[in-house]
Structure formats: structure tokens, C-alpha cells
Motif scaffolding. Structure first.
Motif, PDB file in Angstrom:
ATOM      1  N   TRP A   1     -91.817  29.063 -26.895  1.00  0.00           N
ATOM      2  CA  TRP A   1     -91.181  27.749 -26.835  1.00  0.00           C
ATOM      3  C   TRP A   1     -91.282  27.118 -25.455  1.00  0.00           C
ATOM      4  N   ASP A   2     -91.082  27.909 -24.413  1.00  0.00           N
ATOM      5  CA  ASP A   2     -91.006  27.354 -23.055  1.00  0.00           C
ATOM      6  C   ASP A   2     -92.181  27.748 -22.171  1.00  0.00           C
ATOM      7  N   SER A   3     -93.233  28.295 -22.757  1.00  0.00           N
ATOM      8  CA  SER A   3     -94.373  28.708 -21.943  1.00  0.00           C
ATOM      9  C   SER A   3     -95.679  28.402 -22.659  1.00  0.00           C
TER      10      SER A   3
ATOM     11  N   TYR B   1     -94.187  29.189 -17.298  1.00  0.00           N
ATOM     12  CA  TYR B   1     -92.917  29.282 -18.000  1.00  0.00           C
ATOM     13  C   TYR B   1     -91.984  28.255 -17.382  1.00  0.00           C
ATOM     14  N   ASP B   2     -91.462  27.373 -18.201  1.00  0.00           N
ATOM     15  CA  ASP B   2     -90.667  26.241 -17.720  1.00  0.00           C
ATOM     16  C   ASP B   2     -89.292  26.269 -18.368  1.00  0.00           C
ATOM     17  N   HIS B   3     -88.338  26.835 -17.629  1.00  0.00           N
ATOM     18  CA  HIS B   3     -86.967  26.888 -18.122  1.00  0.00           C
ATOM     19  C   HIS B   3     -86.043  27.122 -16.929  1.00  0.00           C
TER      20      HIS B   3
END
Length: 290
Positions: free
Chosen positions: A173-175, A157-159
């Protein structure tokens, strides 16, 4: 980061206070620690993740195909398809009239995306075509059954920072999946004595056997991913103890210990670390209480 102090009295009667700070230069558990049983293979355009120094593969398919090639025999791979065990209904038949091997799918004709191997060409080309046509799930099935290899998928997860787990995140959307962690039976049987159900203090120790080695492998791989996630998310801390100097009326640093991995924080973390490093006296919120 909560750095509130906790106070206690040492045996000598000196007033000591304890607090925690984030370790901004923590060790990387994938390279600075010994004893990892899993191989963590990841691909991401922005980050070097997992065992990146050992990962020379262009993507996950390149890695998985090479692993299958190295650990499972050619005849086993070909027979898997010939015996109609592939989940995507692959077929492999020899056309005596044309003198070619035909790679296809049930209820269909030849698969145009895969080469048809002539009789006088190398067998390894045929194996490569079959490997390319297999689903990833079948490749892992072959590796588990014939090479004693088990794996877990890795998700990122990149946020506003990155975090990793083996179960996935509820955010399309973010993973997404970023790789795998895998190990094999030989590694587990030779290096892992077992695992605790519960925690190491009150838990029940389960010894590794021929029957439960896979469960032991999954347990240890999950633990390695959890520790690595703490590294990625900055959940690594140092404990600092300071002693009160009655002559100067100031606090002087007495000791510090860094590199403590934990998913706790605040008072719970202070008390856990303090207990871990031998501070067994009662901790107080104020110096007066101590």
C-alpha cells in the motif's frame, strides 16, 4: 533523539562532555558530495529524489528507451528480435509482398499497438517500434551485454516519512518501485579501486578486476543508496563537545562537528562518533565517574 551526555577527561585534566544532535540541514550526498559512481533516476509526484537535476524524462520507460537508444546500436537491437531472443517472443520479419516490416509475436499475428514500417520509411522508426515492444528486462539485458551497464531497482516506502532501498518493502500500500540506480564498466574500472568485505577496519579488501567489476559496481551502488537513505530518514548527526568551566560552574561549548551519517543511535552512536573524531578516552555516563 537520545541526547544523553557522555563524560571524559582530556589530557589537560579538564572535564569534557559529549552529546549528539540531529543535523537538520545535512548535505545532500547526491549533489554536495563528489565521487558518486551511480546515476540515481527517480520519478515521484510528491518528491524530488536522486539525481533529479539530470532527470528530464517523463517516466521510467522514456528514460530506459532513450538510454538504450544512446548506448546500443540499431543493428544490435534489431538482431536481438530477429534472432528470437526477446523474452516476450517478439518476431520481426519483412513481408516482401506488402513491402513492410512486420513486428509480431510467436503464435500470434501482427501486434496492432505497434506501427508497421514501410520499406521506404526511416529505419529509426522501426527501431523505435522494437524498443517500445521490448520488455524492460530485455532492455537492461541489452545494456549490460553491449554497453557494460548494470543497475539496481530503487524502492520507496512513504509513511510518516520516506525511506529507500534496493530490495523492496513488505507493504504493497505505501511502497513501490520509484526508479533505478545504474553505472557502467568504464566508470567502475577508472574510479573504483575495490571494496571491503566486512568493515574498513577488520574487513578484507577486494581489488577491482575485469572479472569482478560487476560485483564491485553492485556493492558501491548499494552503499550509495544506503547513504542516501540516511539522508532521507534524517540519520545525520552532529557531535558537540563542552568543557566545564570551574570558575563559573557552567559548561561552555568547545567544539562541534556536523554531517555525520550513520544508521546507529543513542550510546552506540555517541561512542562511534567520539572514536571517529579522536575522543579515545573512556566515556562515562556521569561526570562523577569521569
Amino acid at each position: 533523539m537520545d541526547t544523553n551526555y557522555k563524560y571524559y577527561k582530556e589530557i589537560t585534566g579538564e572535564l569534557v562532555r559529549v552529546h549528539i544532535e540531529q543535523d537538520i540541514t545535512p548535505e545532500n550526498p547526491r549533489y554536495d558530495w563528489d565521487g558518486n559512481i551511480g546515476h540515481m533516476m527517480c520519478w515521484h509526484r510528491d518528491y524530488q529524489l536522486g539525481d533529479y537535476k539530470e532527470n528530464s524524462y517523463s517516466d521510467n520507460l522514456d528514460f530506459l528507451n532513450n538510454l538504450l537508444r544512446a548506448r546500443v546500436s540499431e543493428s544490435t537491437i534489431l538482431n536481438f528480435v530477429k534472432n528470437h531472443r526477446a523474452a516476450n517472443f517478439l518476431t520481426l520479419d519483412y513481408d516482401r509482398h506488402r513491402k513492410v516490416w512486420v513486428l509480431g509475436q510467436e503464435l500470434r499475428h501482427e501486434i496492432p499497438n505497434f506501427r508497421v514500417i514501410e520499406e521506404n520509411e526511416k529505419k529509426e522508426w522501426l527501431v523505435d517500434a522494437v524498443i517500445d515492444a521490448l520488455l524492460q528486462a530485455d532492455k537492461w539485458r541489452l545494456l549490460e551485454r553491449h554497453a557494460g551497464i548494470v543497475y539496481l531497482p530503487l524502492f520507496l516506502y512513504d509513511h510518516s516519512g520516506i525511506t529507500m532501498n534496493v530490495g523492496g518493502f513488505h507493504d504493497p500500500w505505501d511502497s513501490g518501485q520509484v526508479g533505478y540506480i545504474y553505472t557502467d564498466k568504464k566508470t567502475i574500472m577508472q574510479n573504483v579501486g575495490g571494496y571491503y568485505v566486512g568493515n574498513n577496519v577488520d574487513g578484507r579488501f577486494v581489488k577491482t578486476t575485469e572479472r569482478n567489476w560487476k560485483k564491485v559496481a553492485y556493492h558501491d551502488m548499494e552503499s550509495e543508496v544506503s547513504i542516501y537513505d540516511q539522508y532521507l530518514t534524517g540519520q545525520v548527526y552532529g557531535i558537540i563537545t563542552e568543557e566545564f568551566d570551574t570558575d563559573t560552574g557552567t559548561w561552555e561549548e568547545q567544539d562541534s562537528c556536523w554531517g555525520y551519517f550513520s544508521d546507529k543511535w543513542g550510546d552506540d552512536l555517541i561512542e562511534e562518533i567520539a572514536s571517529e573524531y579522536g575522543i579515545t578516552e573512556e566515556l562515562h555516563d556521569k561526570a562523577e565517574a569521569a
